[in-house]
Design an enzyme around this catalytic site. Structure first.
Site, PDB file in Angstrom:
ATOM      1  CE  LYS A   7      -7.908  23.360  -3.111  1.00  0.00           C
ATOM      2  NZ  LYS A   7      -7.418  23.428  -4.497  1.00  0.00           N
TER       3      LYS A   7
ATOM      4  CE1 TYR B  17       2.597  -8.065   7.482  1.00  0.00           C
ATOM      5  CE2 TYR B  17       2.100  -5.845   8.257  1.00  0.00           C
ATOM      6  CZ  TYR B  17       1.714  -7.162   8.063  1.00  0.00           C
ATOM      7  OH  TYR B  17       0.468  -7.584   8.451  1.00  0.00           O
TER       8      TYR B  17
END
Length: 354
Positions: free
Chosen positions: A35, A252
């Site tokens: 899946k 950052y």
């Protein structure tokens, strides 16, 4: 949209892992769980590689099953979420798919269906403790009787449950679930074992096992090692290398400060490629067999790494996870799970080989 980062899939390692799963439960049939695009590895390619190795394939949704059929997969395919609409049932019958039934509405749909000839093979899912999908145990036998009464059903209805804590340590839930499951009378085949149960609970193997994570080379928590091999490698090129001075702050938030003069590399990948932003400088990458720490925050398209005292060069390929760097370790340092990281990279270019 083509990203510089790429995924390499070792199909021979996938086959090896499937054989290891088979060896742990040699008297059970094996339903390979593919899946979510085979956990990000590519469902059709994995199904083709496992043809003759797995006895059946399990997917979550009808669309996933139809993609396999469209790609030429003719092996038994079990749709774990089942069918909810008449048109879905018609497609399942047309494509010879097996359906899992997990609530009374689905049973009513099957009872109302006008099926000419033989209908789909059915499994009834029972909630023995997961409390997610499944009929409660006290309803199981009456539901089985309704399904067995369907004039078009080809044979005994299978019985399935899902184990909630097979990968947890010092937990009695699995034993309790298996005891509840065993009390349900049924002539059909049974399935309970996920990857962790395949490795830890031989009593759960029953008629069918349903390995998922272990097929892709990852040993579930608290489980013994059986020599699984990583199937996926996530890698990206080294975009540039720069010299940074002591005191320079990187990225950052300026969360990393160079304690001394450093050689810093920038890998052309980031959280847009599925690498976890939450890793926050706690992970490593590999170039060849040498490991290098990441530095500061992961950006959308870049990861900073410490290349001090190394001779690697721009354009070298950097392994973010694979044979050198375990995806489980990256997940642990990022406060997530390997399943999530693997499925994040389904959008990247996949290359398949041995």
């Amino acid at each position: 949209m083509k990203r510089p980062a790429r995924v390499r899939i070792s199909l021979s390692n996938l086959v090896h892992n499937c054989r290891q799963a088979r060896a742990q439960a040699p008297h059970s049939s094996l339903m390979a769980v593919i899946k979510a695009d085979a956990y990000g590895h590519g469902a059709l390619a994995c199904a083709q590689a496992l043809r003759g190795e797995a006895d059946a394939f399990a997917v979550a949704t009808l669309d996933e099953a139809l993609e396999l059929r469209d790609g030429g997969t003719q092996d038994p395919v079990i749709v774990m979420h089942g069918a909810r609409e008449p048109v879905e049932l018609e497609s399942a019958i047309e494509q010879n798919l097996c359906l899992v039934v997990h609530d009374s509405e689905q049973i009513a749909l099957l009872e109302q269906a006008q099926v000419s000839g033989m209908g789909p093979q059915l499994w009834l899912k029972v909630n023995t403790g997961m409390s997610r999908l499944g009929i409660n145990p006290e309803q199981a036998e009456s539901c089985l009787a309704r399904l067995q009464a369907l004039p078009w059903h080809p044979g005994p209805v299978g019985l399935m449950t899902h184990l909630a804590c097979a990968g947890e340590s010092d937990d009695d839930t699995t034993r309790i679930q298996l005891e509840r499951f065993a009390k349900i009378s049924s002539t059909g085949e049974r399935s309970a074992a996920n990857s962790a149960a395949v490795l830890r609970y031989p009593e759960s193997h029953l008629d069918w096992t349903r390995p998922g994570l272990m097929l892709y080379g990852i040993t579930p928590d608290h489980c013994p090692s059986v020599g699984l091999r990583p199937v996926m490698t996530l890698e990206a090129p080294l975009l540039t290398v720069r010299d940074c001075q002591a005191g320079n702050r990187l990225g950052y938030g300026a969360t990393y400060t160079c304690a001394s003069d450093m050689r810093v590399g920038l890998v052309e990948a980031g959280y847009a490629d599925g690498y976890p932003h939450a890793s926050n400088g706690q992970t490593e990458v590999a170039i060849g067999t040498r490991h290098f720490p990441t530095l500061g925050r992961v950006s959308m398209d870049l990861i900073a790494i410490d290349l001090t005292d190394s001779d690697v060069a721009t354009g070298d390929w950097v392994e973010l996870w694979g044979s050198q760097i375990s995806v489980s370790e990256v997940a642990e340092e990022s406060n997530t799970i390997a399943y999530e990281l693997l499925t994040r990279v389904a959008h990247l270019h996949h290359g398949y080989g041995n």
